[in-house]
Design an enzyme around this catalytic site. Sequence first.
Site, PDB file in Angstrom:
ATOM      1  N   GLY A 285       0.666  -1.130   0.109  1.00 54.04           N
ATOM      2  CA  GLY A 285       0.187  -0.146   0.001  1.00 54.04           C
ATOM      3  C   GLY A 285       0.811   0.956   0.225  1.00 54.04           C
ATOM      4  O   GLY A 285       0.782   2.027   0.759  1.00 54.04           O
TER       5      GLY A 285
ATOM      6  N   ALA B  75       0.980  -5.259  16.035  1.00 54.19           N
ATOM      7  CA  ALA B  75       0.655  -3.941  16.903  1.00 54.19           C
ATOM      8  C   ALA B  75      -0.461  -3.226  16.460  1.00 54.19           C
ATOM      9  O   ALA B  75      -0.562  -2.926  15.272  1.00 54.19           O
ATOM     10  CB  ALA B  75       1.913  -3.408  17.470  1.00 54.19           C
ATOM     11  N   SER B  76      -1.229  -2.799  17.294  1.00 50.18           N
ATOM     12  CA  SER B  76      -2.291  -1.745  17.238  1.00 50.18           C
ATOM     13  C   SER B  76      -1.715  -0.655  16.902  1.00 50.18           C
ATOM     14  O   SER B  76      -2.378   0.686  16.268  1.00 50.18           O
ATOM     15  CB  SER B  76      -3.286  -1.826  18.174  1.00 50.18           C
ATOM     16  OG  SER B  76      -2.820  -1.508  19.283  1.00 50.18           O
TER      17      SER B  76
ATOM     18  N   PHE C 110       2.192   1.523  16.762  1.00 50.28           N
ATOM     19  CA  PHE C 110       4.043   1.402  16.572  1.00 50.28           C
ATOM     20  C   PHE C 110       4.520   2.802  17.125  1.00 50.28           C
ATOM     21  O   PHE C 110       5.638   2.683  17.152  1.00 50.28           O
ATOM     22  CB  PHE C 110       4.357   1.280  15.117  1.00 50.28           C
ATOM     23  CG  PHE C 110       4.068  -0.455  14.544  1.00 50.28           C
ATOM     24  CD1 PHE C 110       5.010  -1.227  14.804  1.00 50.28           C
ATOM     25  CD2 PHE C 110       2.908  -0.641  14.299  1.00 50.28           C
ATOM     26  CE1 PHE C 110       4.755  -2.650  14.552  1.00 50.28           C
ATOM     27  CE2 PHE C 110       2.590  -1.891  13.899  1.00 50.28           C
ATOM     28  CZ  PHE C 110       3.384  -2.857  13.868  1.00 50.28           C
TER      29      PHE C 110
ATOM     30  N   HIS D 161      -9.876  10.083  15.427  1.00 48.67           N
ATOM     31  CA  HIS D 161      -8.813  10.003  14.291  1.00 48.67           C
ATOM     32  C   HIS D 161      -9.692  10.705  12.839  1.00 48.67           C
ATOM     33  O   HIS D 161     -10.790  11.322  13.279  1.00 48.67           O
ATOM     34  CB  HIS D 161      -8.721   8.378  13.659  1.00 48.67           C
ATOM     35  CG  HIS D 161      -7.810   7.589  14.505  1.00 48.67           C
ATOM     36  ND1 HIS D 161      -8.368   7.113  15.979  1.00 48.67           N
ATOM     37  CD2 HIS D 161      -6.660   7.417  14.201  1.00 48.67           C
ATOM     38  CE1 HIS D 161      -7.077   6.602  16.197  1.00 48.67           C
ATOM     39  NE2 HIS D 161      -6.186   6.685  15.587  1.00 48.67           N
TER      40      HIS D 161
ATOM     41  N   LYS E 279     -10.812   7.110   8.585  1.00 48.32           N
ATOM     42  CA  LYS E 279     -10.485   5.666   9.132  1.00 48.32           C
ATOM     43  C   LYS E 279     -12.123   4.993   9.187  1.00 48.32           C
ATOM     44  O   LYS E 279     -12.937   5.442   9.153  1.00 48.32           O
ATOM     45  CB  LYS E 279      -9.975   6.007  10.713  1.00 48.32           C
ATOM     46  CG  LYS E 279      -9.659   4.681  11.128  1.00 48.32           C
ATOM     47  CD  LYS E 279      -8.895   4.981  12.338  1.00 48.32           C
ATOM     48  CE  LYS E 279      -8.681   3.662  13.424  1.00 48.32           C
ATOM     49  NZ  LYS E 279      -7.896   2.778  12.628  1.00 48.32           N
TER      50      LYS E 279
ATOM     51  N   GLY F 260      -7.948   0.320  16.785  1.00 48.40           N
ATOM     52  CA  GLY F 260      -7.275  -0.704  17.295  1.00 48.40           C
ATOM     53  C   GLY F 260      -6.431  -0.576  18.482  1.00 48.40           C
ATOM     54  O   GLY F 260      -6.326  -1.190  19.656  1.00 48.40           O
TER      55      GLY F 260
END
Length: 270
Positions: free
Chosen positions: A11, A125-126, A128, A158, A162, A168
Amino acid sequence: MTAPIRIALMGCQGRMGKALLEAIRANEQVTLGTALERPGSTVIGLDVGDLNGLGAMNVLIADDLEKVKDQFDVIIDFTRPEVTLKNLAFAVANNKRIVIGTTGFDDAGKAAINEAAKKIGIVFASNFSVGVNLVFKLLEQAAKVMGDYTDIEIIEGHHRHKVDAPSGTALSMGEVVAKTLGRDLKQCAVYGREGITGERDRNTIGFATIRAGDLVGEHTVMFADIGERVEITHKASSRLTFANGAVRAANWLKDQPCGLFDMQDVLNLK
């Protein structure tokens, strides 16, 4: 000197993809092996550096991992669950490590990730961000001290694009608090309130979601009692904070065996 880890960026023209491209370019421990976009995209075959104003990087955007499988060591994937699971299957079949930042997986998707981790190394991970992962540790302490007698609410915001809610990260925060208190988040979570709801159940964890403008990511966990409350807040102003963390995770993952890891492992916070 160890050769830089070669990254396959999924992506590459999305919001996170562009931030990851910048983070990879700035990190001497990794290099961009290949960049991918969805089949049929008008950018397939173009130089990803030229396309993003970074100058030629000699990496042409591809649309199929199979075609470029010899050009990378680790996949970084911040796409959508159905796309990530397809890329995960490729990683298992070709013994490639993968960093997953995609959110919104259902139970079956999470089970697939756990199963894949028996064969390859995965960082899933939700969030980083180093700051958010520090917040996870702070939440453990706050829950131990105040969780049993306060009302706990998680508010997250957000950008308008989104597609999953709550985020998350918000769910991970809820999991940290619930686990610390010996609760099951699936049983105690309340997602939004409307109408005559009755008095608040002290054992619940509430979630509120904001979607507006270009908010990068804001999370607040509130521990509220009568007369005082504690709020733990993290605000991200740039996606680079997540991108830099993901690149750090990819570099860390090169030295790990098969298994499922998160940013707490990468940052040695466990």
